[in-house]
Design a protein around this motif. Sequence first.
Motif, short mmCIF file in Angstrom:
data_model
loop_
_atom_site.label_atom_id
_atom_site.label_comp_id
_atom_site.label_asym_id
_atom_site.label_seq_id
_atom_site.Cartn_x
_atom_site.Cartn_y
_atom_site.Cartn_z
N THR A 12 0.82 -1.21 0.00
CA THR A 12 0.00 0.00 0.00
C THR A 12 0.85 1.25 0.00
OG1 THR A 12 -1.67 -1.20 1.27
CG2 THR A 12 -1.87 1.18 1.22
N VAL A 13 1.96 1.23 0.74
CA VAL A 13 2.80 2.40 0.95
C VAL A 13 3.83 2.59 -0.16
CG1 VAL A 13 4.52 3.41 2.49
CG2 VAL A 13 2.50 2.34 3.43
N ALA A 14 4.48 1.54 -0.59
CA ALA A 14 5.61 1.64 -1.51
C ALA A 14 5.32 2.40 -2.79
CB ALA A 14 6.16 0.25 -1.82
N PRO A 15 4.18 2.23 -3.46
CA PRO A 15 3.96 2.94 -4.71
C PRO A 15 3.72 4.44 -4.57
CG PRO A 15 2.53 1.01 -4.54
CD PRO A 15 3.17 1.23 -3.21
N ALA A 25 12.92 4.79 0.90
CA ALA A 25 13.42 5.68 1.95
C ALA A 25 12.25 6.31 2.70
CB ALA A 25 14.33 6.75 1.37
N GLN A 26 11.22 6.69 1.97
CA GLN A 26 10.03 7.28 2.60
C GLN A 26 9.31 6.24 3.45
OE1 GLN A 26 8.75 10.65 2.59
NE2 GLN A 26 7.85 9.58 4.30
N VAL A 79 12.84 -1.74 12.77
CA VAL A 79 11.53 -1.88 12.12
C VAL A 79 11.53 -1.12 10.80
CG1 VAL A 79 9.04 -1.44 12.32
CG2 VAL A 79 10.34 -2.23 14.32
N GLY A 80 12.00 0.11 10.82
CA GLY A 80 12.09 0.90 9.59
C GLY A 80 13.07 0.32 8.60
N ALA A 81 14.20 -0.18 9.10
CA ALA A 81 15.21 -0.78 8.23
C ALA A 81 14.65 -2.03 7.55
CB ALA A 81 16.47 -1.11 9.02
N MET A 82 13.88 -2.83 8.30
CA MET A 82 13.27 -4.02 7.73
C MET A 82 12.24 -3.64 6.66
SD MET A 82 11.35 -7.21 9.64
CE MET A 82 9.98 -6.23 10.22
#
Length: 90
Positions: A12-15, A25-26, A79-82
Motif C-alpha cells: 500500500t505504501v511503496a507505490p 526511503a520514505q 523496524v524501519g530498516a526491515m
Amino acid sequence: MRHALFAMILLTVAPAAQAQDDSCAQTEAWFNEAVESRQTGKSERAVRRSLRADMGEEAADQLAAFVFALPAEQLSPAVGAMARAQCEGL
C-alpha cells in the motif's frame, strides 16, 4: 500473520513515490515515525492522524495498527530498516 500484515502495508505504501529508492526511503521514514511516536507515548489514534497527512487513510491505519501490535521490546529503528529492505526487494 504479522509478516502478512507487514507485506500488505508495504504494498500500500511503496507505490506512493515515483522512484523506488525514494519510495523505500520514505517507507522507512514512515515506519520510524510510527515507532518513535509510540515510544514517546503517543496514542495509536494520534499516530494514525499524523501519518494520514502523508500517506492516506488506509495505509496510515494499517501502519499504526502494525506498530501498536508489536511488543515494546521490538520497537527500534530496525523496524524501519526491515520495511526498507522489504520495499527494495519488491
